[in-house]
Design a protein around this motif. Structure first.
Motif, PDB file in Angstrom:
ATOM      1  N   LEU A 135       0.830  -1.208   0.000  1.00  0.00           N
ATOM      2  CA  LEU A 135       0.000   0.000   0.000  1.00  0.00           C
ATOM      3  C   LEU A 135       0.865   1.259   0.000  1.00  0.00           C
ATOM      4  CD1 LEU A 135      -2.822  -0.962   2.537  1.00  0.00           C
ATOM      5  CD2 LEU A 135      -2.874  -1.090   0.046  1.00  0.00           C
ATOM      6  N   GLN A 136       1.920   1.224   0.782  1.00  0.00           N
ATOM      7  CA  GLN A 136       2.808   2.387   0.864  1.00  0.00           C
ATOM      8  C   GLN A 136       3.447   2.676  -0.496  1.00  0.00           C
ATOM      9  OE1 GLN A 136       6.671   2.202   3.141  1.00  0.00           O
ATOM     10  NE2 GLN A 136       5.569   3.607   4.491  1.00  0.00           N
ATOM     11  N   THR A 137       3.895   1.644  -1.183  1.00  0.00           N
ATOM     12  CA  THR A 137       4.554   1.806  -2.477  1.00  0.00           C
ATOM     13  C   THR A 137       3.579   2.298  -3.540  1.00  0.00           C
ATOM     14  OG1 THR A 137       6.123   0.033  -1.948  1.00  0.00           O
ATOM     15  CG2 THR A 137       5.876   0.631  -4.270  1.00  0.00           C
ATOM     16  N   LEU A 138       2.411   1.658  -3.629  1.00  0.00           N
ATOM     17  CA  LEU A 138       1.437   2.016  -4.670  1.00  0.00           C
ATOM     18  C   LEU A 138       0.796   3.377  -4.429  1.00  0.00           C
ATOM     19  CD1 LEU A 138      -0.317  -1.423  -5.260  1.00  0.00           C
ATOM     20  CD2 LEU A 138       1.344  -0.287  -6.747  1.00  0.00           C
ATOM     21  N   SER A 139       0.662   3.763  -3.168  1.00  0.00           N
ATOM     22  CA  SER A 139      -0.004   5.041  -2.853  1.00  0.00           C
ATOM     23  C   SER A 139       0.815   6.247  -3.309  1.00  0.00           C
ATOM     24  CB  SER A 139      -0.279   5.141  -1.353  1.00  0.00           C
ATOM     25  OG  SER A 139       0.930   5.191  -0.610  1.00  0.00           O
ATOM     26  N   ARG A 140       2.085   6.054  -3.585  1.00  0.00           N
ATOM     27  CA  ARG A 140       2.927   7.156  -4.076  1.00  0.00           C
ATOM     28  C   ARG A 140       2.582   7.517  -5.518  1.00  0.00           C
ATOM     29  NH1 ARG A 140       7.727   3.838  -2.354  1.00  0.00           N
ATOM     30  NH2 ARG A 140       7.941   4.098  -0.096  1.00  0.00           N
ATOM     31  N   GLN A 141       1.990   6.570  -6.241  1.00  0.00           N
ATOM     32  CA  GLN A 141       1.766   6.765  -7.677  1.00  0.00           C
ATOM     33  C   GLN A 141       0.300   6.634  -8.099  1.00  0.00           C
ATOM     34  OE1 GLN A 141       5.004   5.040  -9.836  1.00  0.00           O
ATOM     35  NE2 GLN A 141       3.774   4.722 -11.677  1.00  0.00           N
ATOM     36  N   TYR A 142      -0.505   5.972  -7.266  1.00  0.00           N
ATOM     37  CA  TYR A 142      -1.901   5.730  -7.614  1.00  0.00           C
ATOM     38  C   TYR A 142      -2.837   6.167  -6.486  1.00  0.00           C
ATOM     39  CZ  TYR A 142       0.137   2.673 -11.170  1.00  0.00           C
ATOM     40  OH  TYR A 142       0.871   2.174 -12.224  1.00  0.00           O
ATOM     41  N   ARG A 143      -4.069   6.437  -6.865  1.00  0.00           N
ATOM     42  CA  ARG A 143      -5.107   6.684  -5.870  1.00  0.00           C
ATOM     43  C   ARG A 143      -5.639   5.321  -5.425  1.00  0.00           C
ATOM     44  NH1 ARG A 143     -10.712   9.540  -7.089  1.00  0.00           N
ATOM     45  NH2 ARG A 143      -9.920   9.275  -9.194  1.00  0.00           N
ATOM     46  N   LEU A 144      -5.584   5.049  -4.138  1.00  0.00           N
ATOM     47  CA  LEU A 144      -6.034   3.761  -3.616  1.00  0.00           C
ATOM     48  C   LEU A 144      -7.386   3.913  -2.932  1.00  0.00           C
ATOM     49  CD1 LEU A 144      -2.759   2.362  -1.976  1.00  0.00           C
ATOM     50  CD2 LEU A 144      -3.448   2.323  -4.385  1.00  0.00           C
ATOM     51  N   ILE A 145      -8.257   2.917  -3.122  1.00  0.00           N
ATOM     52  CA  ILE A 145      -9.524   2.901  -2.410  1.00  0.00           C
ATOM     53  C   ILE A 145      -9.702   1.525  -1.775  1.00  0.00           C
ATOM     54  CG2 ILE A 145     -10.519   4.508  -4.088  1.00  0.00           C
ATOM     55  CD1 ILE A 145     -12.363   2.058  -4.911  1.00  0.00           C
ATOM     56  N   LEU A 146     -10.553   1.470  -0.771  1.00  0.00           N
ATOM     57  CA  LEU A 146     -10.932   0.201  -0.156  1.00  0.00           C
ATOM     58  C   LEU A 146     -12.365  -0.087  -0.576  1.00  0.00           C
ATOM     59  CD1 LEU A 146      -9.788  -1.900   1.976  1.00  0.00           C
ATOM     60  CD2 LEU A 146     -11.383  -0.826   3.559  1.00  0.00           C
ATOM     61  N   ALA A 147     -12.585  -1.238  -1.183  1.00  0.00           N
ATOM     62  CA  ALA A 147     -13.930  -1.636  -1.613  1.00  0.00           C
ATOM     63  C   ALA A 147     -14.223  -3.004  -1.033  1.00  0.00           C
ATOM     64  CB  ALA A 147     -14.021  -1.668  -3.136  1.00  0.00           C
ATOM     65  N   THR A 148     -15.019  -3.030   0.015  1.00  0.00           N
ATOM     66  CA  THR A 148     -15.284  -4.272   0.720  1.00  0.00           C
ATOM     67  C   THR A 148     -16.776  -4.415   0.970  1.00  0.00           C
ATOM     68  OG1 THR A 148     -14.619  -5.600   2.644  1.00  0.00           O
ATOM     69  CG2 THR A 148     -15.016  -3.246   3.024  1.00  0.00           C
ATOM     70  N   LYS A 149     -17.182  -5.582   1.421  1.00  0.00           N
ATOM     71  CA  LYS A 149     -18.576  -5.770   1.807  1.00  0.00           C
ATOM     72  C   LYS A 149     -18.614  -6.313   3.227  1.00  0.00           C
ATOM     73  CE  LYS A 149     -19.055 -10.359  -0.344  1.00  0.00           C
ATOM     74  NZ  LYS A 149     -19.705 -11.127  -1.427  1.00  0.00           N
ATOM     75  N   GLY A 150     -19.770  -6.205   3.861  1.00  0.00           N
ATOM     76  CA  GLY A 150     -19.889  -6.641   5.248  1.00  0.00           C
ATOM     77  C   GLY A 150     -20.645  -5.620   6.064  1.00  0.00           C
ATOM     78  N   ASP A 151     -20.556  -5.773   7.363  1.00  0.00           N
ATOM     79  CA  ASP A 151     -21.211  -4.855   8.284  1.00  0.00           C
ATOM     80  C   ASP A 151     -20.401  -3.558   8.379  1.00  0.00           C
ATOM     81  OD1 ASP A 151     -23.172  -4.449  10.673  1.00  0.00           O
ATOM     82  OD2 ASP A 151     -21.188  -4.053  11.511  1.00  0.00           O
ATOM     83  N   LEU A 152     -21.059  -2.426   8.181  1.00  0.00           N
ATOM     84  CA  LEU A 152     -20.359  -1.135   8.133  1.00  0.00           C
ATOM     85  C   LEU A 152     -19.574  -0.868   9.412  1.00  0.00           C
ATOM     86  CD1 LEU A 152     -19.753   1.585   6.803  1.00  0.00           C
ATOM     87  CD2 LEU A 152     -21.922   2.436   7.707  1.00  0.00           C
ATOM     88  N   LEU A 153     -20.210  -1.027  10.559  1.00  0.00           N
ATOM     89  CA  LEU A 153     -19.547  -0.740  11.836  1.00  0.00           C
ATOM     90  C   LEU A 153     -18.341  -1.652  12.039  1.00  0.00           C
ATOM     91  CD1 LEU A 153     -19.553   0.841  14.508  1.00  0.00           C
ATOM     92  CD2 LEU A 153     -21.069  -0.914  15.449  1.00  0.00           C
ATOM     93  N   ASP A 154     -18.499  -2.926  11.715  1.00  0.00           N
ATOM     94  CA  ASP A 154     -17.413  -3.889  11.903  1.00  0.00           C
ATOM     95  C   ASP A 154     -16.251  -3.590  10.967  1.00  0.00           C
ATOM     96  OD1 ASP A 154     -16.231  -6.164  13.087  1.00  0.00           O
ATOM     97  OD2 ASP A 154     -16.891  -7.427  11.436  1.00  0.00           O
ATOM     98  N   GLN A 155     -16.546  -3.252   9.705  1.00  0.00           N
ATOM     99  CA  GLN A 155     -15.469  -2.955   8.762  1.00  0.00           C
ATOM    100  C   GLN A 155     -14.747  -1.663   9.128  1.00  0.00           C
ATOM    101  OE1 GLN A 155     -14.714  -5.571   7.552  1.00  0.00           O
ATOM    102  NE2 GLN A 155     -15.349  -5.814   5.441  1.00  0.00           N
ATOM    103  N   GLU A 156     -15.489  -0.665   9.593  1.00  0.00           N
ATOM    104  CA  GLU A 156     -14.856   0.582  10.036  1.00  0.00           C
ATOM    105  C   GLU A 156     -13.946   0.326  11.232  1.00  0.00           C
ATOM    106  OE1 GLU A 156     -18.094   4.027   8.743  1.00  0.00           O
ATOM    107  OE2 GLU A 156     -18.188   3.167  10.755  1.00  0.00           O
TER     108      GLU A 156
END
Length: 237
Positions: A114-135
């Protein structure tokens, strides 16, 4: 067919079993429930019935530990014909609370990647599940600062991803998804014209498994680890 990532602007990452351990805890919980309910059925039958209950309840509870707990309780009541003790119900609830309170165990190479790719790309997290638990898990993981956007989806289907890309204001050809599930993280993206990298986890929930027929003719890359995907990019020093 050679896959070229030169047009990629945004890279999406799945969370559970891509960035940190998750499915292992569900399998452990199933074993514990099998022991608790062994008076009523065999472990194999309990596993089958629990999966059936989970799938039946997905439209109601969605994905995540909380829906899993409710399905376990409902199964206990069903298998016992309503005679299951309060003590066993309490133990099932304790299993669920223990799952929710598990420490976050990052998979190998997550932070470096993540550290390496974030220098050159916009990173997002796309997951499914319970909102409170994932947060909660994301906060405890220490990875929050690497992501430009967080999206917790009720389902990971083509329509959900198309809506997400529209919100991000990018075309499918500019998006790459990285995840452990062929069903949720790979096939829907390829089908809408995006790209994907499959990073398998050693355990896969039955609901997430796909047949060879479903992947036939689908073009995507596979990596044995997250750090391996770094070799797919022309990264600046």
């Amino acid at each position: 067919m050679e896959i070229d990532f030169k047009n990629i602007k945004v890279i999406g990452f799945d969370a559970d079993d891509t960035l940190w351990v998750n499915e292992t805890y569900f399998r452990q919980a199933e074993e514990q429930v099998g022991i608790l309910l062994s008076h009523y059925e065999t472990p194999n039958k309990i596993d089958q019935e629990l999966f059936r209950m989970e799938i039946k309840n997905l439209p109601i509870y969605g994905y995540g530990v909380k829906g899993f707990i409710l399905s376990m309780v409902e199964l206990a009541i069903e298998l016992s014909n309503g005679t299951v003790s309060n003590e066993i119900i309490g133990k099932i609830l304790d299993i669920g609370k223990e799952m929710i309170n598990k420490p976050i165990e990052l998979l190998d190479g997550v932070e470096e990647t993540l550290q390496t790719l974030s220098r050159q790309y916009r990173l997002i997290l796309a997951t499914k599940g319970d909102l409170l638990d994932q947060e909660r898990k994301l906060e405890k993981s220490g990875l929050l600062d690497y992501f430009h956007h967080i999206e917790v989806l009720s389902e990971k289907q083509e329509a959900n991803y198309s809506k997400l890309l529209k919100h991000l204001d990018i075309s499918p050809s500019e998006f790459l998804m990285v995840g452990n599930s062929l069903k949720s993280d790979i096939l829907p993206l390829v089908n809408i014209g995006a790209q994907a990298i499959h990073v398998p986890f050693h355990t896969t929930w039955q609901h997430e498994k796909v047949s060879k027929k479903e992947t036939n003719g689908i073009t995507y890359k596979t990596a044995e680890s997250l750090t391996e995907i770094l070799s797919y990019f022309k990264l600046k020093n």
